[in-house]
Scaffold this active site. Structure first.
Site, PDB file in Angstrom:
ATOM      1  N   GLN A  23      50.632  23.730  -2.966  1.00 53.37           N
ATOM      2  CA  GLN A  23      51.646  22.891  -3.101  1.00 53.37           C
ATOM      3  C   GLN A  23      52.929  22.896  -4.322  1.00 53.37           C
ATOM      4  O   GLN A  23      53.504  23.001  -4.401  1.00 53.37           O
ATOM      5  CB  GLN A  23      51.464  21.043  -3.124  1.00 53.37           C
ATOM      6  CG  GLN A  23      50.709  21.381  -1.258  1.00 53.37           C
ATOM      7  CD  GLN A  23      50.364  19.288  -1.380  1.00 53.37           C
ATOM      8  OE1 GLN A  23      49.770  19.531  -2.025  1.00 53.37           O
ATOM      9  NE2 GLN A  23      51.666  18.857  -0.811  1.00 53.37           N
ATOM     10  N   GLU A 169      39.961  15.707   1.555  1.00 54.97           N
ATOM     11  CA  GLU A 169      40.873  14.952   2.625  1.00 54.97           C
ATOM     12  C   GLU A 169      39.826  15.778   3.848  1.00 54.97           C
ATOM     13  O   GLU A 169      40.927  16.284   4.805  1.00 54.97           O
ATOM     14  CB  GLU A 169      42.516  14.946   3.100  1.00 54.97           C
ATOM     15  CG  GLU A 169      42.740  14.049   1.744  1.00 54.97           C
ATOM     16  CD  GLU A 169      43.878  13.685   1.900  1.00 54.97           C
ATOM     17  OE1 GLU A 169      44.652  14.351   2.672  1.00 54.97           O
ATOM     18  OE2 GLU A 169      44.385  12.509   1.390  1.00 54.97           O
ATOM     19  N   GLU A 366      44.220  10.478  -5.538  1.00 58.83           N
ATOM     20  CA  GLU A 366      45.953   9.922  -5.180  1.00 58.83           C
ATOM     21  C   GLU A 366      46.228   8.806  -5.069  1.00 58.83           C
ATOM     22  O   GLU A 366      45.816   8.168  -4.191  1.00 58.83           O
ATOM     23  CB  GLU A 366      46.432  11.390  -3.864  1.00 58.83           C
ATOM     24  CG  GLU A 366      45.662  12.432  -4.277  1.00 58.83           C
ATOM     25  CD  GLU A 366      45.981  13.573  -2.650  1.00 58.83           C
ATOM     26  OE1 GLU A 366      46.660  13.172  -2.502  1.00 58.83           O
ATOM     27  OE2 GLU A 366      45.433  14.563  -2.836  1.00 58.83           O
TER      28      GLU A 366
HETATM   29  C1  GBH Z   1      47.636  13.792   0.805  1.00 55.97           C
HETATM   30  O1  GBH Z   1      47.423  13.282   2.178  1.00 55.97           O
HETATM   31  C2  GBH Z   1      47.583  14.865   0.439  1.00 55.97           C
HETATM   32  O2  GBH Z   1      46.134  14.995  -0.222  1.00 55.97           O
HETATM   33  C3  GBH Z   1      48.575  15.849  -0.666  1.00 55.97           C
HETATM   34  O3  GBH Z   1      48.382  17.476  -0.537  1.00 55.97           O
HETATM   35  C4  GBH Z   1      49.547  15.367  -0.042  1.00 55.97           C
HETATM   36  O4  GBH Z   1      50.412  15.808  -0.603  1.00 55.97           O
HETATM   37  C5  GBH Z   1      50.078  13.696   0.150  1.00 55.97           C
HETATM   38  O5  GBH Z   1      48.880  13.319   0.489  1.00 55.97           O
HETATM   39  C6  GBH Z   1      50.981  13.041   0.228  1.00 55.97           C
HETATM   40  O6  GBH Z   1      51.206  13.504   1.371  1.00 55.97           O
HETATM   41  O7  GBH Z   1      50.488  12.125  11.733  1.00 55.97           O
HETATM   42  O8  GBH Z   1      48.079  12.989  12.179  1.00 55.97           O
HETATM   43  O9  GBH Z   1      50.075  14.947  11.504  1.00 55.97           O
HETATM   44  C7  GBH Z   1      47.922  12.417   2.824  1.00 55.97           C
HETATM   45  C8  GBH Z   1      47.095  11.775   3.665  1.00 55.97           C
HETATM   46  C9  GBH Z   1      46.790  11.821   6.320  1.00 55.97           C
HETATM   47  C10 GBH Z   1      49.125  12.812   5.225  1.00 55.97           C
HETATM   48  C11 GBH Z   1      47.708  12.602   7.046  1.00 55.97           C
HETATM   49  C12 GBH Z   1      48.807  13.214   6.790  1.00 55.97           C
HETATM   50  C13 GBH Z   1      49.212  13.626   8.993  1.00 55.97           C
HETATM   51  C14 GBH Z   1      48.750  13.044  10.301  1.00 55.97           C
HETATM   52  N1  GBH Z   1      47.772  12.196   5.719  1.00 55.97           N
HETATM   53  N2  GBH Z   1      48.737  12.971   7.618  1.00 55.97           N
HETATM   54  S1  GBH Z   1      49.749  13.554  11.859  1.00 55.97           S
END
Ligand code: GBH
Length: 463
Positions: A23, A169, A366
């Site tokens: 990122q 995650e 986070e």
């Molecule tokens: C975190 O994920 C990450 O660790 C980080 O890298 C990221 O930048 C940050 O959060 C902000 O997003 O609708 O099935 O596509 C956060 C948790 C869970 C967020 C899954 C995105 C997508 C689900 N994530 N979600 S889906």
């Protein structure tokens, strides 16, 4: 500004900021780095918003000294970053690329020089492409390669890194990567996604062994835990919430902290879970004691009983849990369209400690929000919504601690605006703005608010 309403934390509580390699680093071809699944995914037209890639990102690879200086001025105790596997092992296994490790060596030394404790995540989603070509997390060999990679990093940096996080995650890797397809490698598969979940847990366990053998100080894993709420009190909706809770939380927490997969597994996965990828002894590998549990918390989710076809197509997985997500009414939504419900953070932590009596101490690895930031005519970013989000969530965290939950630290996501995966650079989570034309860093109001919170904490407790 007065300090009257700043949240207060116990003595010894640690404040930090977090990032992840793909990122922020950029420099994807520098010093022998190999391609990762995110290079492939982001370079495939149509998958990432605006066609953004991590090729340059924040150019942290070259500007890390400036970023460490931002952290020092912020006053944080700790910095959470991730190590890019394809920098260390360009094809995931085999020959070690010392120049890739040299970067983390420089970064860690700069952090220590600035009085900041490094916290390293070993896997934040940038799998070497060569391993994906050999089956990725669908196959067990990837877990074994991860263990070997872990040992290499620990041997080089273990004398100076205090906290190690094996995986970030695994839910996202297994389900968003292999079932929803909205993360790399972009697969939409059922049983292989469940195999990936299991192999990730095995990879974690094998890495814990390697880290212990290398004399690591403190070892944990980071999970994104969602507070799951049923859309109504009906039995059907509560059962749907139970399945969603398993998909999001229990499939990770139970093997890690109770030694068994959740009891409602069969009900959740149906015939997709053929179990063929599990071996005797795996639960012992997975369930080794940890020094801390890392939790990433952003928002609650609400689900109703119903056919998976009713779920938002972007969220629907190839793993059909018959629990489509519902919208929260009457609450603010962030630029990610995520509902802001700080009380859910307290509730999640309270529930967790009740349900899992053997939980180790918690680190919030986070928490933060993407907002529609703009640079004002005065040259500043007045991100009042982010300040409110952070303030409210830190108050919610402090309330959980007062109620007895053992939380030792908090990392804000994120130090910098960065490559927000499928949303590219359009979603900004930073407390520091990045101008993607000039790569200049500009601390936002939230940066100064967080700085003041840390100062306030030190003034009360010393240190
Ligand atoms: C975190 O994920 C990450 O660790 C980080 O890298 C990221 O930048 C940050 O959060 C902000 O997003 O609708 O099935 O596509 C956060 C948790 C869970 C967020 C899954 C995105 C997508 C689900 N994530 N979600 S889906």
């Amino acid at each position: 500004m007065s300090n009257d309403h700043l949240p207060e934390f116990p003595a010894g509580f640690r404040f930090g900021a977090a990032t992840a390699s793909y990122q922020i680093e950029g420099a994807v071809h520098a010093d022998g780095r190999g391609p990762s699944i995110w290079d492939t995914y982001s370079h495939t037209p149509g998958l990432v918003l605006n066609g953004d890639t991590g090729d340059v990102a924040c150019d942290h690879y070259h500007r890390y000294a400036e970023d460490v200086e931002l952290l020092r001025r912020l006053g944080v105790d700790a910095y959470r970053f991730s190590v890019a596997w394809p920098r260390v092992l360009p094809t995931g296994a085999g020959e070690v690329n010392q120049r890739g490790l040299d970067f983390y060596d420089r970064l860690v030394d700069a952090l220590l020089e600035a009085g900041i404790t490094p916290t390293a995540t070993l896997y934040h989603w940038d799998l070497p492409q060569a391993l994906e070509d050999a089956g990725g997390w669908r196959v067990r060999a990837t877990a074994e390669h991860f263990a070997a990679y872990t040992r290499i990093v620990a041997d080089r940096l273990g004398d100076r890194i205090r906290h190690w996080i094996t995986l970030n995650e695994p839910f996202c890797t297994a389900f968003v990567g292999y079932a929803v397809g909205r993360h790399a490698p972009g697969a939409r598969e059922g049983t292989p996604a469940l195999a990936a979940a299991h192999h990730l847990l095995v990879a974690h366990g094998l890495a814990v062994r390697e880290l212990r053998a290398a004399g690591a100080h403190e070892v944990g894993i980071t999970l994104n835990l969602d507070r799951v709420l049923p859309a109504s009190d009906s039995e059907a909706d509560r059962a749907a919430a139970d399945r969603a809770e398993t998909l999001h939380n229990r499939v990770w927490l139970d093997p890690l902290f109770t030694g068994a997969y959740p009891a409602n597994e069969a009900e959740t996965w149906g015939e997709l879970a053929d179990g063929s990828y599990r071996r005797d002894g795996d639960l012992e590998i997975i369930g080794q004691p940890l020094d801390f549990l890392g939790i990433n918390y952003y928002r609650p989710i609400k689900v109703a009983d119903g056919p998976w076809e009713e779920a938002d197509p972007a969220r629907r997985t190839a793993v059909d849990i018959r629990a489509p997500e519902q919208r929260f009414e009457g609450v603010r939504h962030t630029a990610m369209d995520w509902p802001v419900v700080p009380g859910s953070f307290t509730d999640l932590l309270l529930d967790l400690t009740e349900r899992y009596p053997d939980l180790p101490p918690i680190l919030i690895t986070e928490n933060g929000s993407a907002e529609h930031d703009t640079v004002s005519p005065d040259g500043r970013v007045h991100d009042a919504d982010r300040v409110a989000y952070l303030n409210d969530h830190l108050h919610a965290l402090a309330a959980a601690i007062r109620a007895g939950v053992d939380v030792r630290g908090y990392f804000v996501w994120s130090l910098l605006d960065n490559f927000e995966w499928a949303f590219g650079y359009e979603r900004r989570f930073g407390i520091v703005r990045v101008d993607y034309d000039t790569l200049e860093r500009l601390p936002k109001d939230s940066y100064f608010w967080y700085q003041r919170l840390i100062e306030h904490h030190r003034a009360r407790h010393g240190g």
